[in-house]
Design an enzyme around this catalytic site. Structure first.
Site, PDB file in Angstrom:
ATOM      1  N   CYS A  94     -25.798  -9.187 -23.722  1.00  0.00           N
ATOM      2  CA  CYS A  94     -26.781  -9.478 -22.675  1.00  0.00           C
ATOM      3  C   CYS A  94     -26.130  -9.397 -21.298  1.00  0.00           C
ATOM      4  O   CYS A  94     -25.367 -10.294 -20.907  1.00  0.00           O
ATOM      5  CB  CYS A  94     -27.394 -10.862 -22.890  1.00  0.00           C
ATOM      6  SG  CYS A  94     -28.611 -11.333 -21.639  1.00  0.00           S
ATOM      7  N   CYS A  98     -27.276 -12.217 -18.904  1.00  0.00           N
ATOM      8  CA  CYS A  98     -26.675 -13.509 -19.241  1.00  0.00           C
ATOM      9  C   CYS A  98     -25.226 -13.608 -18.787  1.00  0.00           C
ATOM     10  O   CYS A  98     -24.798 -14.638 -18.254  1.00  0.00           O
ATOM     11  CB  CYS A  98     -26.723 -13.738 -20.752  1.00  0.00           C
ATOM     12  SG  CYS A  98     -28.345 -13.547 -21.514  1.00  0.00           S
ATOM     13  N   ASP A  99     -24.449 -12.542 -19.011  1.00  0.00           N
ATOM     14  CA  ASP A  99     -22.997 -12.648 -18.898  1.00  0.00           C
ATOM     15  C   ASP A  99     -22.361 -11.775 -17.829  1.00  0.00           C
ATOM     16  O   ASP A  99     -21.154 -11.893 -17.574  1.00  0.00           O
ATOM     17  CB  ASP A  99     -22.361 -12.304 -20.252  1.00  0.00           C
ATOM     18  CG  ASP A  99     -22.787 -13.264 -21.351  1.00  0.00           C
ATOM     19  OD1 ASP A  99     -23.018 -14.445 -21.036  1.00  0.00           O
ATOM     20  OD2 ASP A  99     -22.903 -12.833 -22.510  1.00  0.00           O
TER      21      ASP A  99
END
Length: 335
Positions: free
Chosen positions: A149, A152-153
Site C-alpha cells: 500500500c 499507507c507506507d
C-alpha cells in the site's frame, strides 16, 4: 450440494443460536460496525475470521488514522478497536463462516462447520487481501521495506530509492504517488508493455523520477536481516540478471476480496467485490450489508473501511426498526 441445501440438511443436528446482528470479519470495518451496533442495542455477535484484526495486524506504523497524532502500530490500533467494541457489549468470538444461506429471512450462517447462527441482520466485513509475488524473502521483509500500500507506507520512504512491481492502473497510480515523496521509483513491469490505461501510462512516462524496467521480474528481495537493501531482478526477454539498491519494494499487482463464501448469493463484480446500493451498505439481499474492503476496490484505507462500518450498523438498525414498525402496523390492522 448447494449451500442452502447443505444448511437445511445439517442444521437440525447442530447447535443453533438466534441473534439480531451478526458481524462477519474484524478489522476497522467490522469493529466500527460492532461499536455502533452495540450502542444501538443490537447486541452484535462478531466472528473474527482466521485473521482477527485484518490486514492492519500485519503492518507496522500507522500514521494516517485520525486520533493517533504520534502514530501507532497496526496491531495495537486493532486492539484499541477491539477493546472499544467489547466495552459497549459486542460478543467477539474467534471463528469463520463455512457456509451461508441468505435465501430465507432470518438468514442462516454456519460457523466452523459445527454451529448454525440465525441472524436478523448480517454485516459482512471480511476485507480483501493483497496479491503477493510469493517469494520467501518478500514475506520475510513484509512490513520492513516490503509493502502492498503506497498511500499507507510511502511516507516512510521520503527521499529514498524504491521499486514498485505492477503494470496496471493501480500500479501506475501508486508509482506517481510515490514519486512525489521519494527520490526515485523503479517501476518493474513484467511484460513488454503496460496493462494500464493510456492516461495513466502517459502520467507515468511524464514523471521525471520514475524509471520503467519492462520485461522485468523480481527474483529476490535483498536485505540485511532487518530491512530491505535491494532487489534481484531478471529480464525475462534477455535472461540477464541485475541487482538494484532500494530501501523499499511496493507490490501493486492487485487485491482479491475475501468473499468467495458468498458467491452466487450476493451481487458481485467480476473480481468478487460485493456490490452495494449507492449511498448505502445494503446488498441485493434485504438485511445483508457489506462494509470495508470486501466492497471497496478504490480507496482501501482503514479510515474509509471504518466509515462504511459505521454506515452498515446504522443501515442494519434502520432495517430492523422498519421491520418492527411494519409488524406493529400489521398487528394493529388485524385487531
Amino acid at each position: 450440494m448447494k449451500a442452502a441445501a447443505l444448511i437445511k440438511s445439517i442444521s437440525f443436528i447442530m447447535e443453533t443460536e438466534h441473534i439480531k446482528c451478526l458481524i462477519i470479519g474484524s478489522g476497522p470495518a467490522g469493529y466500527t460496525a460492532a461499536i455502533y451496533a452495540a450502542r444501538a442495542g443490537l447486541n452484535p455477535v462478531m466472528y473474527t475470521g482466521m485473521n482477527p484484526g485484518g490486514q492492519l495486524t500485519q503492518t507496522t506504523d500507522v500514521e494516517n488514522f485520525p486520533g493517533y497524532p504520534k502514530g501507532i502500530l497496526g496491531p495495537d490500533m486493532m486492539e484499541d478497536f477491539r477493546e472499544q467494541a467489547i466495552r459497549f457489549g459486542t460478543d467477539i468470538r474467534f471463528g469463520y463462516v463455512s457456509a451461508a444461506n441468505f435465501v430465507n429471512d432470518p438468514h442462516q450462517v454456519i460457523i466452523d462447520d459445527k454451529k448454525t447462527v440465525i441472524a436478523d441482520t448480517v454485516i459482512i466485513s471480511t476485507g480483501a487481501s493483497a496479491k503477493w509475488l510469493g517469494l520467501e524473502s518478500e514475506a520475510k521483509y513484509n512490513g520492513f521495506g516490503v509493502s502492498g500500500c503506497a498511500v499507507c507506507d510511502g511516507y516512510f520512504f521520503r527521499g529514498q530509492d524504491i521499486a514498485l512491481v505492477g503494470g496496471g492502473d493501480t500500479a501506475a497510480e501508486e508509482a506517481t504517488y510515490l514519486a512525489k515523496l521519494v527520490n526515485k521509483v523503479y517501476m518493474l513491469v513484467r511484460r513488454e508493455e503496460f496493462r494500464a490505461s493510456k492516461t495513466m501510462i502517459d502520467r507515468v512516462r511524464n514523471t521525471h523520477n520514475i524509471e520503467i524496467l519492462y520485461n522485468t521480474e523480481v527474483l529476490e528481495v535483498l536485505g540485511d536481516g532487518l530491512n530491505v537493501t535491494g532487489v534481484s531482478l531478471l529480464n525475462n526477454r534477455t535472461q540477464q540478471q541485475l541487482q538494484i539498491p532500494v530501501t523499499g519494494l511496493f507490490v501493486a499487482i492487485g487485491h482479491h476480496p475475501n468473499t468467495g463464501i458468498f458467491r452466487g448469493m450476493l451481487d458481485m463484480d467480476e473480481t468478487g467485490y460485493i456490490k452495494t446500493i449507492p449511498g448505502t451498505t445494503a446488498t441485493n439481499i434485504p438485511g445483508v450489508f457489506c462494509a470495508g474492503d470486501a466492497q471497496d476496490h478504490i480507496y482501501r484505507q482503514a479510515i474509509t473501511a471504518a466509515g462504511t462500518g459505521c454506515m452498515a450498523a446504522l443501515d442494519a438498525e434502520r432495517y430492523l426498526a422498519a421491520k418492527e414498525a411494519a409488524r406493529a402496523l400489521v398487528t394493529k390492522l388485524n385487531r
